[in-house]
Design a protein around this motif. Structure first.
Motif, short mmCIF file in Angstrom:
data_model
loop_
_atom_site.label_atom_id
_atom_site.label_comp_id
_atom_site.label_asym_id
_atom_site.label_seq_id
_atom_site.Cartn_x
_atom_site.Cartn_y
_atom_site.Cartn_z
N SER A 75 0.83 -1.20 0.00
CA SER A 75 0.00 0.00 0.00
C SER A 75 0.86 1.24 0.00
N LEU A 111 -0.20 3.66 1.63
CA LEU A 111 -0.46 4.09 3.02
C LEU A 111 0.53 3.39 3.93
N THR A 165 2.09 1.41 7.03
CA THR A 165 1.79 0.50 8.13
C THR A 165 2.14 1.25 9.40
N HIS A 175 -8.73 -2.84 5.87
CA HIS A 175 -7.55 -2.59 6.69
C HIS A 175 -7.67 -3.52 7.90
N PRO A 226 -2.58 -1.43 6.39
CA PRO A 226 -3.49 -0.97 5.34
C PRO A 226 -3.82 -2.13 4.39
N HIS A 233 -10.95 4.98 3.89
CA HIS A 233 -9.98 5.30 4.94
C HIS A 233 -10.77 5.66 6.19
N TRP A 242 -1.75 8.83 7.40
CA TRP A 242 -1.92 8.33 6.04
C TRP A 242 -2.03 9.48 5.05
#
Length: 189
Positions: free
Chosen positions: A39, A41, A43, A92, A125, A174, A188
């Protein structure tokens, strides 16, 4: 759960700063390796500063359940992590460590190893590869998922599934908050 109770719960788990706010997480980002999408995004790894020593495993679980639920992450199961590389493309995933220690590999076969201990929390994510490497006999996790992501898939490092998984991951919402109550958007970016 009122804000004072949330603060006390974070303090009991060692996951609060001096003001009672969630500790800042370590952030790790893993590249797509063609088998596991990972991702863009980060971790999030929330390190406990030490769990209240009067708490047993069940009391730690109750506190994680209350904290996660208060922040719209629904507790789902208790257990460990599979010992093969896998990921989820529809949700997620958050873990709270209830007891023991464990070493996971995140990001796929060429990813990074991460050791977790009692009281730590981890947010993966959607798309982030994870695999169990080793653990103490008493290693136990509580898993939770954002309220709007109740359906969980389980995908392995299969290049044939990769592109369809990437498309699903792009559609995963999200959450407004991380499972400890921090604004997920600040982690994020």
């Amino acid at each position: 759960m009122d804000e004072a109770s949330v603060d006390d719960t974070r303090m009991d788990l060692g996951l609060a700063d001096a003001a009672g706010e969630p500790v800042a997480p370590e952030r790790r980002v893993f590249a797509d390796d063609g088998r596991i999408p990972n991702s863009r995004l980060a971790t999030l790894v929330f390190r406990s500063r030490g769990v209240n020593p009067v708490l047993d495993r069940e009391a730690i679980a109750e506190r994680f359940e209350r904290l996660f639920s208060a922040n719209d992450w629904q507790p789902s199961w208790r257990g460990g992590v599979f010992d093969y590389h896998h990921y989820h493309s529809t949700a997620h995933e958050a873990f709270g460590v209830l007891s023991g220690w464990g070493r996971l590999r995140l990001g796929g076969e060429q990813g990074d190893d991460l050791e977790l201990r009692t009281g730590d929390a981890l947010v993966l994510p959607a798309g982030t590869g994870h695999c169990h490497l080793e653990a103490s006999r008493d290693f136990l996790l509580l898993a939770a998922y954002p309220e709007d992501q109740p359906r969980l898939d389980l995908l392995t490092a299969d290049p044939a599934e990769h592109d369809a998984a990437v498309a699903r991951i792009a559609k995963v919402s999200h959450p407004a908050r991380d499972p400890l109550g921090g604004k997920a958007a600040c982690w994020w970016l």
